[in-house]
Motif scaffolding. Structure first.
Motif, short mmCIF file in Angstrom:
data_model
loop_
_atom_site.label_atom_id
_atom_site.label_comp_id
_atom_site.label_asym_id
_atom_site.label_seq_id
_atom_site.Cartn_x
_atom_site.Cartn_y
_atom_site.Cartn_z
N VAL A 126 -11.81 1.09 1.04
CA VAL A 126 -10.93 2.15 0.57
C VAL A 126 -9.91 1.52 -0.38
CG1 VAL A 126 -9.20 3.87 1.19
CG2 VAL A 126 -11.19 3.51 2.67
N PHE A 127 -9.79 2.11 -1.57
CA PHE A 127 -8.85 1.62 -2.57
C PHE A 127 -7.76 2.67 -2.77
CE2 PHE A 127 -12.93 -0.33 -3.42
CZ PHE A 127 -12.61 -1.66 -3.71
N GLU A 128 -6.54 2.27 -2.55
CA GLU A 128 -5.37 3.12 -2.74
C GLU A 128 -4.63 2.58 -3.97
OE1 GLU A 128 -1.14 3.81 -0.45
OE2 GLU A 128 -2.87 3.11 0.71
N ILE A 129 -4.64 3.37 -5.06
CA ILE A 129 -4.15 2.86 -6.34
C ILE A 129 -2.91 3.65 -6.78
CG2 ILE A 129 -4.73 2.43 -8.76
CD1 ILE A 129 -7.69 2.35 -7.85
N SER A 130 -1.86 2.91 -7.13
CA SER A 130 -0.65 3.52 -7.66
C SER A 130 -0.42 3.02 -9.08
CB SER A 130 0.55 3.17 -6.78
OG SER A 130 0.80 1.77 -6.83
#
Length: 438
Positions: free
Chosen positions: A116-120
Motif C-alpha cells: 500500500v502506497f500512501e502519497i502526499s
C-alpha cells in the motif's frame, strides 16, 4: 497474518512518481489507484492511495456476498481494496436484475494488497510486509527509475452505441413521471448506457486523459484481472473514521462557462433552482434515514445542505450528512443498511429500484456501485461509481452510463440534455482512442 511496517521516503516529484508506480505495477493482476486531486471536498484522509499486488482475494456473487466479505475481513484484518456492484441490492432486498450484462463483472471483488502506497505532496509511505528499510528503499528507487511505456492511442475504428435512442429515453422518462404522479415514488435516478464492442483500450491513457480534464475528488484507476474501472467520480458514498459516518450525496448539476461572469451565474442558477433543491432534499432525507438505522440515536446531522462545488466540467450541489455509528453495529452493517446509495436509486428506495429495473434497458453492474478501501482499523471510504468507463479486456467490451433524477418537476428533454452534459468528458476521452460517437 504478519503485520505491516510503514516506511517513509521523501518525494521530489509526486506526480511523476505516481505515474511510474502505476506503470511499474500494471502487470499485476490487481491494482487500485485512488486519487483525490487535492480536492476541496471535506473529510478526505489521503491525497493518493494505491494498492498493488494481492496476497488474498475475494470474488463473490449476490446471494451471500456480504457474508463472504465479513468472513474475509475477519480472516484478514488488513488493508483491503475493492468494489461493490449495484446489483448486490438483490441480496439486500427482494429485488432482481434481468437485463443484459455485456461486461460480466463480478458483483463483488476485494483484495488484500501486497503493498500500500500512501502519497502526499512531500513523501510516500509504504505499508509493507517487508521489514527491511533498505529493501523498501531499493523498491522505491526501482519505481523512481522505471521508464513508462509510451501510452499510445490504440487504432480503434469503433462506434459508441447508445442503449436507448432519444425517443425511447424520453418515453421512459415520461413513464417515471407517470409513476411519480400516481404516487408510487417521488424521485428516481433514471440511467442510460453507452457501449462498444471489439475495443482495444489503453486503460492508463484513458484514465490520465479523463483525470486531467475532470480532476475529481474520487478518481479511480483500477484493475481486477481483465476488469478495469476508469473513474472521474465526484461523489462519496460512505466513509467511516472511528465511529463517525459521512455520506455526501450529489443532486444538482450545471454546466460550466469559460466566461467568469456567466459561469458564476450558472452556479447561482443551480443553487436557486427549485427542482434541483427539491431533488437534493429528497435524497438527503433518504440518506438520513439510511444512516439512522445503525447510528446512535440523535446523532444524524445534515452538516451541509446545498453545498456548491465547482469541478472542471460541471458545478455540483453536494450535501453532507454525518452520524455516529452505534457500537452495537459493525462497519458492514452500516454499508448493508445504506447500499445502494440513495443518490443513484430514488425514494422510496425499494419502490424506486423496482421501477428502475422495469424501465432501464441494461444491467447496471458496477455502475452506481462503489469502489474504495477498508483499513486495518476497520475504517473505510467508498465513492459512487459514476462518470466511469468500465472495460472488460477479455471480451473487448466497454461501457459507461449516465443518469439524472426524475422528480415531478422533471422535463424529459432537459433530463436527456443533462445526461449528455455528464457524458461529454467520457465521450471526448474515448474519441482519443478511436471510439467515436455519432
Amino acid at each position: 497474518m504478519k503485520q505491516r511496517e510503514i516506511h517513509q521516503f521523501p518525494l521530489v516529484n509526486p506526480a511523476a512518481f505516481k505515474k511510474k508506480l502505476v506503470s511499474f505495477y500494471d502487470a499485476e493482476k490487481y491494482l487500485i489507484y485512488l486519487e483525490s486531486n487535492q480536492s476541496n471536498t471535506k473529510y478526505d484522509t489521503y491525497s493518493t492511495l494505491i494498492g498493488a499486488g494481492a496476497v488474498a482475494t475475494l470474488t463473490a456473487t449476490a446471494g451471500n456476498a456480504f457474508e463472504q466479505l465479513e468472513a474475509f475481513r475477519a480472516t484478514h484484518k488488513d488493508w483491503m481494496f475493492g468494489f461493490l456492484s449495484y446489483d448486490l441490492k438483490n441480496e439486500l432486498e427482494e429485488l432482481e436484475s434481468k437485463h443484459q450484462d455485456i461486461l460480466e463483472f463480478p458483483d463483488m471483488c476485494f483484495f488484500v494488497p501486497e503493498l500500500v502506497f500512501e502519497i502526499s505532496e512531500r513523501e510516500v509511505k509504504v505499508h509493507s510486509f517487508i521489514s527491511s528499510q533498505t529493501a523498501v528503499e531499493q523498491l522505491i528507487q526501482n519505481i523512481d527509475t522505471h521508464l513508462i511505456c509510451d501510452l499510445k492511442t490504440r487504432d480503434n475504428k469503433v462506434i459508441l452505441q447508445a442503449r436507448d435512442a432519444k425517443e425511447d429515453y424520453l418515453k421512459k422518462a415520461q413513464n417515471f413521471l407517470d409513476h411519480i404522479h400516481r404516487g408510487d415514488i417521488y424521485e428516481a435516478n433514471f440511467c442510460t448506457q453507452f457501449y462498444a464492442h471489439e475495443v482495444e483500450l489503453n486503460p492508463q491513457k484513458a484514465f490520465y486523459d479523463l483525470n486531467s480534464i475532470s480532476e475529481p475528488p474520487f478518481a479511480v484507476y483500477a484493475k481486477w484481472g481483465p476488469y478495469y474501472a476508469i473513474s472521474a467520480s465526484p461523489e462519496r458514498y460512505l466513509k467511516k473514521t472511528g465511529e463517525q459516518l459521512v455520506s455526501q450525496p450529489i443532486k444538482g448539476t450545471a454546466k460550466r462557462s469559460l466566461q467568469p461572469a456567466e459561469d458564476e451565474a450558472l452556479k447561482q442558477q443551480l443553487l436557486n433552482d427549485p427542482k434541483e433543491r427539491s431533488e437534493n432534499v429528497m435524497i438527503v432525507d433518504l440518506v438520513r434515514n439510511d444512516l439512522s438505522k445503525t447510528a446512535v440515536k440523535g446523532s444524524v446531522v445534515v452538516e451541509e445542505l446545498f453545498g456548491m462545488y465547482t469541478f472542471q466540467q460541471v458545478h455540483q450541489m453536494i450535501s453532507t450528512v454525518t452520524a455516529t455509528l452505534d457500537k452495537k453495529y459493525t462497519s458492514m452493517e452500516a454499508i448493508k443498511t445504506s447500499f445502494p446509495m440513495g443518490s443513484m436509486t430514488g425514494a422510496p428506495k425499494i419502490s424506486a429500484m423496482e421501477i428502475i429495473e422495469q424501465q432501464e434497458s441494461f444491467k447496471r453492474g458496477l455502475y452506481s456501485g462503489a469502489i474504495g478501501y477498508f483499513t486495518p482499523q476497520d475504517d473505510f471510504d467508498f465513492n459512487v461509481v459514476i462518470r466511469t468507463v468500465l472495460y472488460n479486456e477479455e471480451k473487448k467490451t466497454l461501457s459507461f452510463s449516465v443518469g439524472s433524477a426524475i422528480t415531478a418537476a422533471a422535463v424529459p428533454e432537459k433530463e436527456y440534455e443533462e445526461c449528455f452534459l455528464k457524458a461529454n468528458a467520457l465521450i471526448d476521452v474515448l474519441k482519443q482512442q478511436g471510439i467515436s460517437f455519432d
